[in-house]
Design a protein around this motif. Structure first.
Motif, PDB file in Angstrom:
ATOM      1  N   SER A  89      57.654  -6.660  15.864  1.00  0.00           N
ATOM      2  CA  SER A  89      58.701  -6.843  16.874  1.00  0.00           C
ATOM      3  C   SER A  89      59.267  -8.256  16.820  1.00  0.00           C
ATOM      4  CB  SER A  89      58.153  -6.555  18.276  1.00  0.00           C
ATOM      5  OG  SER A  89      57.191  -7.519  18.676  1.00  0.00           O
ATOM      6  N   VAL A  90      58.422  -9.243  16.521  1.00  0.00           N
ATOM      7  CA  VAL A  90      58.906 -10.623  16.374  1.00  0.00           C
ATOM      8  C   VAL A  90      59.823 -10.729  15.156  1.00  0.00           C
ATOM      9  CG1 VAL A  90      58.221 -12.999  15.878  1.00  0.00           C
ATOM     10  CG2 VAL A  90      56.938 -11.659  17.560  1.00  0.00           C
ATOM     11  N   MET A 194      59.639 -20.461  19.421  1.00  0.00           N
ATOM     12  CA  MET A 194      60.518 -19.690  20.291  1.00  0.00           C
ATOM     13  C   MET A 194      60.201 -18.198  20.237  1.00  0.00           C
ATOM     14  SD  MET A 194      62.473 -21.725  21.945  1.00  0.00           S
ATOM     15  CE  MET A 194      60.962 -22.724  22.000  1.00  0.00           C
ATOM     16  N   TRP A 195      59.386 -17.792  19.275  1.00  0.00           N
ATOM     17  CA  TRP A 195      59.052 -16.370  19.134  1.00  0.00           C
ATOM     18  C   TRP A 195      57.621 -16.064  19.568  1.00  0.00           C
ATOM     19  CZ3 TRP A 195      61.768 -19.230  15.489  1.00  0.00           C
ATOM     20  CH2 TRP A 195      63.117 -18.888  15.364  1.00  0.00           C
ATOM     21  N   SER A 196      56.996 -17.017  20.221  1.00  0.00           N
ATOM     22  CA  SER A 196      55.615 -16.825  20.662  1.00  0.00           C
ATOM     23  C   SER A 196      55.549 -15.844  21.829  1.00  0.00           C
ATOM     24  CB  SER A 196      55.009 -18.170  21.086  1.00  0.00           C
ATOM     25  OG  SER A 196      53.721 -17.984  21.640  1.00  0.00           O
ATOM     26  N   ARG A 229      68.268  -7.732  28.805  1.00  0.00           N
ATOM     27  CA  ARG A 229      66.863  -7.510  29.187  1.00  0.00           C
ATOM     28  C   ARG A 229      65.962  -7.883  28.024  1.00  0.00           C
ATOM     29  NH1 ARG A 229      64.402  -1.994  31.925  1.00  0.00           N
ATOM     30  NH2 ARG A 229      62.252  -2.751  32.185  1.00  0.00           N
ATOM     31  N   LYS A 230      65.029  -8.756  28.272  1.00  0.00           N
ATOM     32  CA  LYS A 230      64.097  -9.180  27.242  1.00  0.00           C
ATOM     33  C   LYS A 230      63.246  -8.004  26.791  1.00  0.00           C
ATOM     34  CE  LYS A 230      60.000 -12.145  26.597  1.00  0.00           C
ATOM     35  NZ  LYS A 230      60.319 -12.754  25.304  1.00  0.00           N
ATOM     36  N   PRO A 231      63.085  -7.803  25.467  1.00  0.00           N
ATOM     37  CA  PRO A 231      62.218  -6.731  24.978  1.00  0.00           C
ATOM     38  C   PRO A 231      60.811  -6.854  25.566  1.00  0.00           C
ATOM     39  CG  PRO A 231      63.508  -7.642  23.188  1.00  0.00           C
ATOM     40  CD  PRO A 231      63.748  -8.535  24.366  1.00  0.00           C
ATOM     41  N   GLY A 232      60.284  -5.747  26.048  1.00  0.00           N
ATOM     42  CA  GLY A 232      58.944  -5.740  26.608  1.00  0.00           C
ATOM     43  C   GLY A 232      58.863  -5.982  28.091  1.00  0.00           C
ATOM     44  N   THR A 233      60.039  -6.138  28.743  1.00  0.00           N
ATOM     45  CA  THR A 233      60.023  -6.363  30.202  1.00  0.00           C
ATOM     46  C   THR A 233      60.663  -5.175  30.928  1.00  0.00           C
ATOM     47  OG1 THR A 233      62.185  -7.485  30.208  1.00  0.00           O
ATOM     48  CG2 THR A 233      60.215  -8.846  29.861  1.00  0.00           C
TER      49      THR A 233
END
Length: 233
Positions: A89-90, A194-196, A229-233
């Motif tokens: 996903s990252v 930034m991808w953490s 919308r942020k992925p995973g939220t």
């Protein structure tokens, strides 16, 4: 609030495209996990292709070390070299970010009738500054609020700036170049990728370089527009 030091002067900025390297060198300084998995992950082929490895869908020692280095670089846990959904996903987000190029507002969702405005696309985890339809800086990758701490959407304004801000809410954590636009949510720099995953506690995290540019380009009263919308939220 402490002293707020304003940087003055003219900052000449060209169009800045997001550059995301798709290969990683395994340098001597790269921290490695104690063990490297022999298991083939569900995203093995996609991860191999992203890292420029032989695409055969089978885990090898070379594959594992390359995936492990990527996971270590971006603080993905566990960093065992497994090509799982979080790692992919990252990588998938990086691919989508790079595809944006220098036209981040192609969909026209960030207002072009506000003059100078900082835009934040939560879906793509990108931010940029535009003036009308003219791109001033960016797009750049950012790290926004994780599930349960989502960065709030909508039109806002920068109301307080503190270049040396220290969080009183999160154990005196430094928040350099803080520019607050919605309650405790702000643009500020962090010393991490930034991808953490999984994300921030609501702020829009940036690299030090990006946060310093935003500090130079923005002022109190400038508009900020957050959408998606942020992925995973």
């Amino acid at each position: 609030m402490g002293d707020i030091r304003r940087r003055r002067g003219i900052v000449a900025l060209g169009l800045t495209a997001l550059v995301t390297p798709l290969t990683l060198a395994l340098g001597a300084g790269t921290a490695q996990a104690a063990t490297c998995t022999t298991g083939t992950g569900p995203y093995q082929k996609q991860v191999e292709k992203f890292l420029g490895l032989t695409v055969d869908g089978k885990q090898s020692v070379t594959d594992c070390k390359a995936v492990q280095a990527f996971q270590t670089k971006h603080q993905i846990s566990p960093n065992s070299g497994y090509a799982g959904p979080v790692t992919w996903s990252v990588m998938d987000l990086m691919i989508k970010q790079k595809a944006v190029g220098t036209n981040p507002n192609k969909d026209g969702k960030c207002p072009t009738d506000k003059g100078r405005i900082a835009c934040v696309n939560l879906t793509l985890q990108l931010s940029w500054i535009q003036d009308g339809s003219k791109l001033i800086y960016g797009p750049v990758p950012v790290r926004t609020g994780r599930d349960g701490y989502e960065t709030r959407t909508g039109l806002k304004k920068i109301y307080w700036r503190d270049i040396d801000h220290v969080s009183s809410l999160y154990n005196n954590v430094p928040m350099p170049y803080s520019q607050f636009f919605d309650g405790g949510q702000a643009f500020h720099s962090v010393d991490k990728s930034m991808w953490s995953p999984p994300g921030s506690h609501g702020c829009v995290n940036m690299t030090k370089t990006t946060a310093a540019k935003y500090w130079d380009l923005l002022r109190n009263g400038d508009d900020v527009f957050v959408y998606g919308r942020k992925p995973g939220t």
